[in-house]
Scaffold this motif. Structure first.
Motif, PDB file in Angstrom:
ATOM      1  N   UNK A   1       0.834  -1.208   0.000  1.00 37.70           N
ATOM      2  CA  UNK A   1       0.000   0.000   0.000  1.00 37.70           C
ATOM      3  C   UNK A   1       0.861   1.247   0.000  1.00 37.70           C
ATOM      4  N   UNK A   2       1.905   1.216   0.838  1.00 36.53           N
ATOM      5  CA  UNK A   2       2.747   2.402   0.981  1.00 36.53           C
ATOM      6  C   UNK A   2       3.654   2.626  -0.219  1.00 36.53           C
ATOM      7  N   UNK A   3       4.023   1.532  -0.923  1.00 40.65           N
ATOM      8  CA  UNK A   3       4.838   1.710  -2.126  1.00 40.65           C
ATOM      9  C   UNK A   3       4.066   2.593  -3.104  1.00 40.65           C
ATOM     10  N   UNK A   4       2.764   2.297  -3.246  1.00 40.54           N
ATOM     11  CA  UNK A   4       1.949   3.068  -4.184  1.00 40.54           C
ATOM     12  C   UNK A   4       1.651   4.462  -3.630  1.00 40.54           C
ATOM     13  N   UNK A   5       1.038   4.500  -2.437  1.00 40.92           N
ATOM     14  CA  UNK A   5       0.617   5.787  -1.877  1.00 40.92           C
ATOM     15  C   UNK A   5       1.803   6.654  -1.477  1.00 40.92           C
ATOM     16  N   UNK A   6       2.804   6.050  -0.847  1.00 40.42           N
ATOM     17  CA  UNK A   6       3.943   6.816  -0.340  1.00 40.42           C
ATOM     18  C   UNK A   6       4.779   7.394  -1.467  1.00 40.42           C
TER      19      UNK A   6
ATOM     20  N   UNK B   1      -3.332  -4.365   9.036  1.00 37.45           N
ATOM     21  CA  UNK B   1      -2.655  -3.773   7.875  1.00 37.45           C
ATOM     22  C   UNK B   1      -2.779  -2.256   7.920  1.00 37.45           C
ATOM     23  N   UNK B   2      -3.978  -1.768   8.230  1.00 31.66           N
ATOM     24  CA  UNK B   2      -4.184  -0.319   8.263  1.00 31.66           C
ATOM     25  C   UNK B   2      -3.315   0.320   9.344  1.00 31.66           C
TER      26      UNK B   2
END
Lengths: 224, 249
Positions: free
Chosen positions: A22-27, A94-95
């Motif tokens: 998730x963070x790879x995309x959003x971050x 996860x969140x």
């Protein structure tokens, strides 16, 4: 005991892996946006999304519990309309992990994108590349080492997330009981053998990740 | 004042703090936290030279802290087994051990819920989606609940629904927030949140829920620790416990 260990390790990897994905995309996207776009409130936004790194995990856990719980407006809406429950589920874990580790991805990503010479991007644009192609073929390849170091650090931190996870996801063996929570429970119950196995396992995983990060950093210095 | 001098003074002040003459640390079961806070306060009023530091957690956690050498002067648990373990490990003076209160295990539900529970086996019905039980390996409230559910023959069947918590007050919090449909807490816990939590029924336990207290061997304030234990057992201490709904031992 070994079966319980492997179930717990797999669950931890699943939670930390999904949170990191998730963070790879959003971050990365956020890091790029903050590095390239100028808009009012940019510093404030940067501060707000860095907060999870410095706030106590229990504060985050409480925020999440209040925000996503059955009795909250948002949590109630999720449950009634989409039938999604996050409290006491691995998705909830996860969140929590994604929120805590988000700054570890977007901060280095922003710095990495800022270190890319904008003239190279402009040249690519002049030569006819579309904006998304400039991003994937120029900006990202030049920034990826810095981004990757942040991603690995975030993954290691996600594996160790405890406070926020315990509050929102609870401790359900095989479902939400991650390695760090299993260590806590084993110590509380006086099961020293299990605790020893768990801490050795988690220490080994963290050492491997840190070695990979320093390897990356060395390779980057060697190039420049 | 030069900065390093200020830091030096601050450090000296900080290290000097815990050395007050009659400072004792009392490790008490989570269910006792409100009552013991009151007891400690009124104890300090009666003995102005006394200082009580209260440390609350699940009884199993408190035991492990003491086993690992935490500086504790008085131990107060929610079950006899944990105190038996403390005695077996030589942590307490056995002659100072006393039972000072009794409690009742209950099944409780959020105040807004319309659920009823005629018998424990009804927990297998689908309207009970989530059941909060404190970790039976380290929390007495959890082990009492497990024993009761095992006796009813539904412990295994309920496993998928069970949310395990770290101490009885976390169970209470999950019930109050409506995150679980039912949870196992003590009557005294449920009484603290009358407007948010409704008791469904009393849960019979084979062994009575009785609280033992004892002075540790490792404590450096033995006389002070004994004075605190005596105060808990005194009419004044009992009155405070009774106010929170604890019964006589």
């Amino acid at each position: 005991m070994t079966e319980a260990l492997s179930v717990t390790l797999l669950l931890s990897l699943k939670v930390a892996g999904t949170a990191t994905l998730l963070n790879i995309i959003l971050g990365t996207a956020t890091g790029f946006m903050l590095a390239r776009c100028r808009f009012p409130g940019r510093d404030l936004l940067d501060t707000l999304i860095t907060l999870p790194m410095v706030m106590p995990p229990t504060v985050l856990g409480y925020y999440l519990l209040v925000l996503l719980g059955r009795n909250s407006t948002f949590g109630g809406w999720l449950k009634d309309t989409l039938d999604i429950q996050l409290v006491f589920t691995w998705q909830g874990a996860v969140i929590a992990a994604a929120l805590v580790t988000f700054p570890l991805v977007f901060k280095p990503a922003r710095a990495a994108f800022e270190s890319v010479n904008p003239q190279l991007e402009q040249a690519a644009e002049v030569l006819g590349l579309r904006p998304w192609a400039v991003f994937f073929r120029v900006s990202l390849p030049m920034a990826w080492r810095g981004i990757l170091a942040g991603i690995l650090l975030a993954f290691a931190r996600a594996l160790g997330e405890f406070g926020a996870t315990l509050m929102i996801a609870g401790s359900i063996p095989g479902q939400t009981q991650t390695l760090s929570i299993a260590v806590y429970e084993a110590v509380q119950a006086g099961e020293d053998g299990l605790a020893n196995g768990l801490v050795l396992l988690i220490s080994a995983v963290c050492i491997v990740i840190l070695l990979a990060i320093s390897h990356l950093a060395r390779a980057r210095d060697g190039r420049s | 004042m030069k900065p390093h001098k200020a830091v030096w003074i601050l450090l000296t002040a900080l290290t000097a703090l815990p050395a007050t003459a009659a400072d004792i640390t009392v490790s008490a079961a989570a269910s006792l936290s409100n009552a013991f806070k009151d007891i400690a306060q009124s104890y300090q009023q009666q003995y102005p030279d006394g200082r009580v530091r209260l440390n609350t957690a699940g009884s199993g956690t408190l035991l492990q802290q003491a086993v690992q050498g935490a500086p504790v002067d008085v131990l107060a648990f929610a079950d006899q087994e944990t105190m038996d373990k403390a005695a077996a490990k030589g942590l307490i003076h056995p002659q100072t051990r006393r039972n000072f209160a009794r409690n009742t295990l209950v099944a409780a539900t959020p105040a807004t819920s319309k659920l009823t529970l005629a018998q424990l086996t009804d927990l297998t019905k689908p309207q009970f989606e989530r059941i909060a039980v404190s970790n039976p390996n380290s929390v007495p409230a959890g082990s009492y609940a497990r024993a009761a559910l095992q006796k009813a023959g539904v412990w295994q069947a309920l496993q998928p629904k069970i949310i395990r918590t770290q101490h009885v007050r976390q169970t209470l919090d999950y019930i109050a927030r409506g995150e679980v449909d039912v949870g196992f807490v003590y009557r005294t816990d449920a009484a603290l949140m009358k407007n948010k939590v409704r008791i469904l029924r009393t849960v019979p336990t084979d062994k009575p829920v009785s609280y033992p207290i004892a002075v540790t061997r490792s404590g450096r304030q033995q006389a002070e620790a004994q004075r605190f234990v005596n105060y808990v057992l005194s009419p004044a201490g009992r009155a405070i416990l009774a106010r929170y709904g604890f019964k006589q031992p």
